[in-house]
Design a protein around this motif. Structure first.
Motif, PDB file in Angstrom:
ATOM      1  N   LEU A  77       0.849  -1.189   0.000  1.00 30.10           N
ATOM      2  CA  LEU A  77       0.000   0.000   0.000  1.00 30.10           C
ATOM      3  C   LEU A  77       0.886   1.240   0.000  1.00 30.10           C
ATOM      4  CD1 LEU A  77      -2.689  -0.969   2.680  1.00 30.10           C
ATOM      5  CD2 LEU A  77      -2.768  -1.323   0.204  1.00 30.10           C
ATOM      6  N   ASP A  78       0.385   2.326  -0.594  1.00 29.79           N
ATOM      7  CA  ASP A  78       1.165   3.560  -0.525  1.00 29.79           C
ATOM      8  C   ASP A  78       0.959   4.192   0.852  1.00 29.79           C
ATOM      9  OD1 ASP A  78      -1.153   5.299  -0.478  1.00 29.79           O
ATOM     10  OD2 ASP A  78      -1.313   5.082  -2.651  1.00 29.79           O
ATOM     11  N   PRO A  79       1.805   5.161   1.227  1.00 29.63           N
ATOM     12  CA  PRO A  79       1.707   5.743   2.575  1.00 29.63           C
ATOM     13  C   PRO A  79       0.331   6.307   2.905  1.00 29.63           C
ATOM     14  CG  PRO A  79       3.793   6.342   1.572  1.00 29.63           C
ATOM     15  CD  PRO A  79       2.986   5.653   0.509  1.00 29.63           C
ATOM     16  N   GLN A  80      -0.320   6.912   1.918  1.00 30.37           N
ATOM     17  CA  GLN A  80      -1.644   7.480   2.181  1.00 30.37           C
ATOM     18  C   GLN A  80      -2.655   6.382   2.494  1.00 30.37           C
ATOM     19  OE1 GLN A  80      -3.697   9.350  -1.139  1.00 30.37           O
ATOM     20  NE2 GLN A  80      -4.395  11.001   0.218  1.00 30.37           N
ATOM     21  N   GLN A  81      -2.618   5.284   1.735  1.00 31.62           N
ATOM     22  CA  GLN A  81      -3.540   4.172   1.984  1.00 31.62           C
ATOM     23  C   GLN A  81      -3.259   3.523   3.335  1.00 31.62           C
ATOM     24  OE1 GLN A  81      -2.522   1.971  -1.607  1.00 31.62           O
ATOM     25  NE2 GLN A  81      -4.568   2.326  -2.444  1.00 31.62           N
ATOM     26  N   ALA A  82      -1.985   3.306   3.639  1.00 35.81           N
ATOM     27  CA  ALA A  82      -1.622   2.672   4.906  1.00 35.81           C
ATOM     28  C   ALA A  82      -2.039   3.540   6.087  1.00 35.81           C
ATOM     29  CB  ALA A  82      -0.113   2.405   4.953  1.00 35.81           C
ATOM     30  N   GLY A  83      -1.711   4.823   6.008  1.00 36.90           N
ATOM     31  CA  GLY A  83      -2.127   5.729   7.075  1.00 36.90           C
ATOM     32  C   GLY A  83      -3.627   5.831   7.180  1.00 36.90           C
ATOM     33  N   GLY A  84      -4.306   5.749   6.035  1.00 37.28           N
ATOM     34  CA  GLY A  84      -5.768   5.831   6.043  1.00 37.28           C
ATOM     35  C   GLY A  84      -6.415   4.667   6.779  1.00 37.28           C
ATOM     36  N   LEU A  85      -5.859   3.471   6.625  1.00 31.34           N
ATOM     37  CA  LEU A  85      -6.418   2.312   7.327  1.00 31.34           C
ATOM     38  C   LEU A  85      -6.257   2.457   8.833  1.00 31.34           C
ATOM     39  CD1 LEU A  85      -5.341  -0.721   5.091  1.00 31.34           C
ATOM     40  CD2 LEU A  85      -7.614   0.279   5.328  1.00 31.34           C
ATOM     41  N   ALA A  86      -5.066   2.886   9.263  1.00 29.00           N
ATOM     42  CA  ALA A  86      -4.855   3.099  10.695  1.00 29.00           C
ATOM     43  C   ALA A  86      -5.775   4.203  11.218  1.00 29.00           C
ATOM     44  CB  ALA A  86      -3.396   3.458  10.962  1.00 29.00           C
ATOM     45  N   THR A  87      -5.967   5.248  10.417  1.00 29.18           N
ATOM     46  CA  THR A  87      -6.856   6.341  10.824  1.00 29.18           C
ATOM     47  C   THR A  87      -8.290   5.855  10.960  1.00 29.18           C
ATOM     48  OG1 THR A  87      -5.480   8.061   9.843  1.00 29.18           O
ATOM     49  CG2 THR A  87      -7.804   8.576  10.116  1.00 29.18           C
ATOM     50  N   LEU A  88      -8.724   4.943  10.094  1.00 28.87           N
ATOM     51  CA  LEU A  88     -10.081   4.390  10.217  1.00 28.87           C
ATOM     52  C   LEU A  88     -10.266   3.690  11.559  1.00 28.87           C
ATOM     53  CD1 LEU A  88     -10.797   2.960   6.650  1.00 28.87           C
ATOM     54  CD2 LEU A  88     -12.039   4.802   7.821  1.00 28.87           C
ATOM     55  N   PHE A  89      -9.252   2.945  11.986  1.00 29.35           N
ATOM     56  CA  PHE A  89      -9.322   2.288  13.293  1.00 29.35           C
ATOM     57  C   PHE A  89      -9.448   3.331  14.398  1.00 29.35           C
ATOM     58  CE2 PHE A  89      -7.536   0.613  17.187  1.00 29.35           C
ATOM     59  CZ  PHE A  89      -8.040  -0.676  17.268  1.00 29.35           C
ATOM     60  N   LEU A  90      -8.641   4.383  14.316  1.00 34.87           N
ATOM     61  CA  LEU A  90      -8.651   5.424  15.339  1.00 34.87           C
ATOM     62  C   LEU A  90      -9.975   6.178  15.354  1.00 34.87           C
ATOM     63  CD1 LEU A  90      -5.037   6.718  14.687  1.00 34.87           C
ATOM     64  CD2 LEU A  90      -5.820   5.591  16.770  1.00 34.87           C
ATOM     65  N   ILE A  91     -10.514   6.472  14.177  1.00 35.06           N
ATOM     66  CA  ILE A  91     -11.806   7.165  14.116  1.00 35.06           C
ATOM     67  C   ILE A  91     -12.899   6.299  14.726  1.00 35.06           C
ATOM     68  CG2 ILE A  91     -13.596   7.994  12.537  1.00 35.06           C
ATOM     69  CD1 ILE A  91     -11.346   8.984  10.703  1.00 35.06           C
ATOM     70  N   GLY A  92     -12.855   5.001  14.432  1.00 34.35           N
ATOM     71  CA  GLY A  92     -13.826   4.094  15.032  1.00 34.35           C
ATOM     72  C   GLY A  92     -13.753   4.114  16.547  1.00 34.35           C
ATOM     73  N   ALA A  93     -12.530   4.131  17.089  1.00 30.50           N
ATOM     74  CA  ALA A  93     -12.362   4.185  18.544  1.00 30.50           C
ATOM     75  C   ALA A  93     -12.888   5.489  19.119  1.00 30.50           C
ATOM     76  CB  ALA A  93     -10.880   4.014  18.891  1.00 30.50           C
ATOM     77  N   VAL A  94     -12.668   6.596  18.413  1.00 28.67           N
ATOM     78  CA  VAL A  94     -13.169   7.898  18.876  1.00 28.67           C
ATOM     79  C   VAL A  94     -14.689   7.907  18.915  1.00 28.67           C
ATOM     80  CG1 VAL A  94     -13.360  10.346  18.292  1.00 28.67           C
ATOM     81  CG2 VAL A  94     -11.150   9.205  18.136  1.00 28.67           C
ATOM     82  N   VAL A  95     -15.307   7.415  17.851  1.00 31.45           N
ATOM     83  CA  VAL A  95     -16.776   7.420  17.764  1.00 31.45           C
ATOM     84  C   VAL A  95     -17.402   6.604  18.887  1.00 31.45           C
ATOM     85  CG1 VAL A  95     -18.741   6.651  16.365  1.00 31.45           C
ATOM     86  CG2 VAL A  95     -16.854   7.872  15.286  1.00 31.45           C
ATOM     87  N   SER A  96     -16.903   5.392  19.100  1.00 32.79           N
ATOM     88  CA  SER A  96     -17.499   4.548  20.144  1.00 32.79           C
ATOM     89  C   SER A  96     -17.216   5.113  21.528  1.00 32.79           C
ATOM     90  CB  SER A  96     -16.975   3.110  20.040  1.00 32.79           C
ATOM     91  OG  SER A  96     -15.573   3.070  20.219  1.00 32.79           O
ATOM     92  N   SER A  97     -16.046   5.738  21.717  1.00 34.29           N
ATOM     93  CA  SER A  97     -15.723   6.336  23.009  1.00 34.29           C
ATOM     94  C   SER A  97     -16.669   7.482  23.334  1.00 34.29           C
ATOM     95  CB  SER A  97     -14.272   6.826  23.016  1.00 34.29           C
ATOM     96  OG  SER A  97     -13.956   7.466  24.224  1.00 34.29           O
TER      97      SER A  97
END
Length: 384
Positions: free
Chosen positions: A41-61
C-alpha cells in the motif's frame, strides 16, 4: 457507602484491557510500516487504514462515555475485545482493500468501546491517579515487549503476522475481562448521577489533553524521518527509539510516587510547555545530541502529565463519564496529527512542526489553567 475492593485479578484485568485498547498507539509505526512493506500500500492508503481504526475508537468512546453508568463494564469490555479479535483474525487472511478498511473501522469501534469502559472504571476507583499510573506502567512494559519482538517476527513470517498478533492480544483481553473485569470501586451518588452536568473545568481539561495528544502524534510521526533527512544513520536513530521505549517505563511510576508531593495544576501547566519546547528542539536541533536527548524524553512528558490530569479530572467528575472518553481525547490527536504534520512538512518544512507545537501548546496551557488545583472536598471524600 464504603467503596468496593478490587481483587488482584481485577487489577490484572484492567492492565490487560488498557494495553489491548491502547495497542494502536504503541504499534502505529509498525502497523503503517507493515502495510506499506508487506501489503504494497502507498503511505496514504496505509495511514488511512490506521486512521479508520482510530476514528472508530473515537466514535465509540464518545457514544459510550455519556452512557457509562448504564452499561455492564465487564461484558462491554469482553464483547468489544472479542469482536476486535475477530476483525484482526479476519485481517490476517488475504483481503481486498475495501474489506480491510471495513474491518479496521469495525475493529476500532469495538476496541474503543472496551477501552472506554476500562477508563471509566479506573476513574471510579478510590484513587484514580494511582490506578491510571499502574495501568500506564503495564502499557510501558507491553510497548517494550511488542516493539522489541514484533518487527522480527513479522519480517520472518510475513505481514499477516501483525494482525495475528493483534488478534491474539484482543482475544486474551476478552477472556481476561470476561473472567475478572471489576466493578467500579465507588458507587454513583446523587453528586455524580447521570443527570449531573460535567463541570466546565473538566471540558477545558479534555481539550487540553486532546491538544497535547495532537502535538504528541504530530511530532512522533516524523521523529524518525527528520533524523534520517538530517543524515543520522539508521543505527543512531534506532538507538534513540530504543532509549525512548525504556524511558517510557518511568513516567507513570514517577507520577504515582509524586501524586501527594507535586501540585497537580502546576504539572498540568508545565507539561504542555515542556512538550512544545521538546518538539521544537527535535524539529530544529543543530546536532544529533540535542535531537537524541529531546526525542528520548518526548513521549514521557505526555504520559506523566496525563496521569496527573486523569486523577484530577476523575475527582472533579466522579461519575466516570468524562474519563470514559479518554480514548477519544487521545485518539482524536493521534488521527489528526500525522495528516496535519505531513501537510506542514510538505508545505513549510520540519521547522513548521516546531512552531505548530508551540501554538497548540499555548492552547493546552490555557485550557489547563481553567482546572482548579484540586477537586472540591465534596467530591474527594470518597477518595480520602
Amino acid at each position: 457507602m464504603n467503596p468496593r475492593s478490587t481483587s488482584t485479578f481485577g487489577h490484572v484485568a484492567l492492565i490487560v484491557a488498557h494495553c489491548a485498547g491502547m495497542v494502536d498507539l504503541v504499534a502505529l509505526p509498525v502497523w503503517v510500516g507493515t502495510l506499506i512493506q508487506h501489503y504494497q500500500l502507498d503511505p496514504q492508503q496505509a495511514g488511512g487504514l490506521a486512521t479508520l481504526f482510530l476514528i472508530g475508537a473515537v466514535v465509540s468512546s464518545v457514544f459510550l462515555a455519556s452512557r457509562f453508568q448504564r452499561v455492564k463494564g465487564r461484558w462491554v469490555a469482553a464483547g468489544g475485545y472479542a469482536l476486535a479479535a475477530a476483525c484482526f483474525g479476519t485481517l490476517s487472511q488475504p483481503q481486498d482493500t475495501t474489506t480491510m478498511a471495513v474491518l479496521h473501522a469495525v475493529g476500532g469501534l469495538a476496541a474503543g468501546a472496551a477501552l472506554s469502559v476500562t477508563h471509566g472504571t479506573i476513574a471510579r476507583s478510590v484513587n484514580p491517579h494511582l490506578k491510571f499510573a499502574i495501568v500506564g506502567i503495564g502499557l510501558g512494559v507491553f510497548a517494550v515487549l511488542f516493539l522489541g519482538a514484533s518487527p522480527k517476527v513479522i519480517e520472518a513470517a510475513g505481514g499477516f503476522m501483525l494482525f495475528a498478533i493483534f488478534g491474539a492480544v484482543m482475544l486474551l483481553a476478552s477472556l481476561v475481562c470476561a473472567a475478572g473485569f471489576p466493578e467500579p470501586e465507588r458507587e454513583a451518588t446523587a453528586v455524580d448521577a447521570p443527570v449531573a452536568h460535567i463541570p466546565r473545568a473538566v471540558w477545558f481539561g479534555i481539550v487540553g489533553i486532546s491538544a497535547m495528544a495532537l502535538v504528541q502524534s504530530m511530532t512522533f510521526s516524523f521523529l524518525e524521518r527528520v533524523g534520517s533527512d538530517r543524515g543520522y544513520s539508521l543505527t543512531l536513530i534506532t538507538g534513540v527509539l530504543v532509549v525512548l521505549g525504556m524511558v517510557n517505563l518511568l513516567p507513570a511510576a514517577l507520577a504515582a510516587m509524586l501524586e501527594k508531593r507535586w501540585h497537580a495544576r502546576r504539572v498540568l501547566l508545565a507539561g504542555p510547555v515542556i512538550q512544545a519546547l521538546l518538539a521544537a528542539v527535535i524539529m530544529n536541533a543543530p546536532s544529533f545530541y540535542a535531537y537524541a536527548a529531546s526525542a528520548s524524553v518526548f513521549a514521557a512528558v505526555m504520559i506523566f502529565t496525563h496521569t496527573f490530569a486523569f486523577g484530577l479530572m476523575a475527582r472533579l467528575e466522579p461519575s466516570g463519564r468524562a474519563m470514559a472518553a479518554t480514548p477519544a481525547m487521545l485518539m482524536v490527536g493521534a488521527a489528526i496529527g500525522p495528516v496535519l504534520g505531513g501537510t506542514l512538512v510538505k508545505s513549510a518544512g520540519y521547522g513548521s512542526l516546531g512552531l505548530a507545537a508551540v501554538l497548540i501548546g499555548g492552547l493546552a496551557v490555557y485550557c489547563m489553567s481553567r482546572l482548579p488545583g484540586q477537586a472540591p472536598a465534596v467530591l474527594t471524600g470518597a477518595a480520602a
